[in-house]
Design an enzyme around this catalytic site. Structure first.
Site, short mmCIF file in Angstrom:
data_model
loop_
_atom_site.label_atom_id
_atom_site.label_comp_id
_atom_site.label_asym_id
_atom_site.label_seq_id
_atom_site.Cartn_x
_atom_site.Cartn_y
_atom_site.Cartn_z
N SER A 88 0.83 -1.20 0.00
CA SER A 88 0.00 0.00 0.00
C SER A 88 0.88 1.26 0.00
O SER A 88 1.74 1.42 -0.86
CB SER A 88 -0.97 -0.06 1.19
OG SER A 88 -2.06 0.80 1.01
N ASP A 219 -9.09 -6.38 -4.68
CA ASP A 219 -8.83 -5.30 -3.72
C ASP A 219 -9.97 -4.27 -3.78
O ASP A 219 -10.18 -3.64 -4.81
CB ASP A 219 -7.49 -4.65 -4.05
CG ASP A 219 -7.00 -3.68 -3.00
OD1 ASP A 219 -7.83 -3.18 -2.21
OD2 ASP A 219 -5.78 -3.41 -2.96
N HIS A 247 -7.36 -6.21 0.13
CA HIS A 247 -6.23 -5.30 0.20
C HIS A 247 -5.15 -5.82 1.15
O HIS A 247 -3.95 -5.63 0.91
CB HIS A 247 -6.71 -3.91 0.66
CG HIS A 247 -5.66 -2.85 0.59
ND1 HIS A 247 -5.10 -2.43 -0.59
CD2 HIS A 247 -5.04 -2.12 1.58
CE1 HIS A 247 -4.19 -1.49 -0.34
NE2 HIS A 247 -4.13 -1.29 0.96
#
Length: 269
Positions: A88, A219, A247
């Site tokens: 991320s 995701d 995610h």
């Protein structure tokens, strides 16, 4: 799990870097899998994250936020080449480490992560992500203002509904409960000067390190279309895919992720 080593002497050294508001704890399923395969693993806490002792208002810059990673890469042994894995927002921390220490990194893995292009500013992908989302995206998350030595700074506290709907939507109830107990306030650092410097990421350093983007197809936080936009942004980037994970693929698809990382290490280590 800060600075945790272990694993067989003949394996690679994976350095796992968490995303916004998270900590080393989020890799708890993946670490033993990689070690069981004979590799060394360091899952670290960035500054003011996880079990790191600093508070976010005590972290004056993105460089200081990244310091635990930069120190870990700088301290790698002579001839040791690392496989960096950024999740991320941590794609940006990994990009900074690649720029500073390109010869120490065998490959950089961007796990549904921000992956800027050489010759553009570090905050490019965060800006594009924020441009694409709607104001309702952050749901019940809260913004707060930190009083720092550099003046007021914005921070975010991820809300339980956001965690359940967009980050941990395919994870176990236990993983969601763990996250809701352990997440800390975080910052995207969008207003920091380092994020706006078009000269920071060079072709000679950042551009010279092998990049592999792991597309997480289900995701709900970072859509597949946006992930593939980042892959296309940097020609020469390899792409791997994980289906059926959310995610937080290290929690919802740890075995699939482990297999991908072992394949990458075998090819580029």
């Amino acid at each position: 799990m800060e600075g945790s080593g272990g694993g067989g002497g003949g394996g690679k050294h994976f350095v796992l870097v968490h995303g916004l508001c998270h900590g080393a704890w989020c890799w708890y399923k993946l670490v033993p899998m990689l070690r069981a395969a004979g590799h060394r693993v360091t899952a670290l806490d960035l500054a003011a994250s996880g079990a790191h002792p600093a508070r976010l208002d005590e972290v004056p810059s993105f460089e200081d936020y990244s310091r635990p990673l930069l120190d870990a890469v700088a301290g790698a042994g002579e001839g040791e080449r690392l496989v960096l894995v950024g999740h991320s927002l941590a794609g940006l921390n990994v990009a900074l480490a690649m720029e500073r220490f390109p010869t120490k990194v065998a490959a950089a893995v961007f796990l549904t992560a921000g992956m800027p292009r050489a010759g553009t500013h570090l905050g490019l992908t965060t800006e594009e992500f924020n441009r694409r989302i709607t104001p309702e995206f952050f749901m019940d998350s809260k913004t707060m203002v930190l009083n720092t030595g550099q003046g007021p700074r914005a921070a975010v506290v991820l809300g339980p509904k956001l965690l359940a709907a967009k980050l941990y939507d395919r994870c176990s109830d236990e993983d969601l409960a763990l996250a809701s107990m352990l997440v800390r306030p975080g910052s995207q650092f969008v207003e920091y000067p380092m994020m706006k410097d078009d000269t920071l990421l060079t072709e000679a350093n950042y551009g010279s390190v092998k990049k592999v983007f792991v597309v997480v197809k289900a995701d709900a936080c970072m859509p597949e279309e946006f992930q593939r936009w980042m892959v296309d942004l940097s020609p020469g980037t390899e792409a791997e895919e994980i289906a059926g994970a959310d995610h937080m693929a290290m929690c919802s698809g740890p075995r699939e992720l482990c297999d991908v990382l072992l394949r990458i290490a075998g090819k580029h280590g």
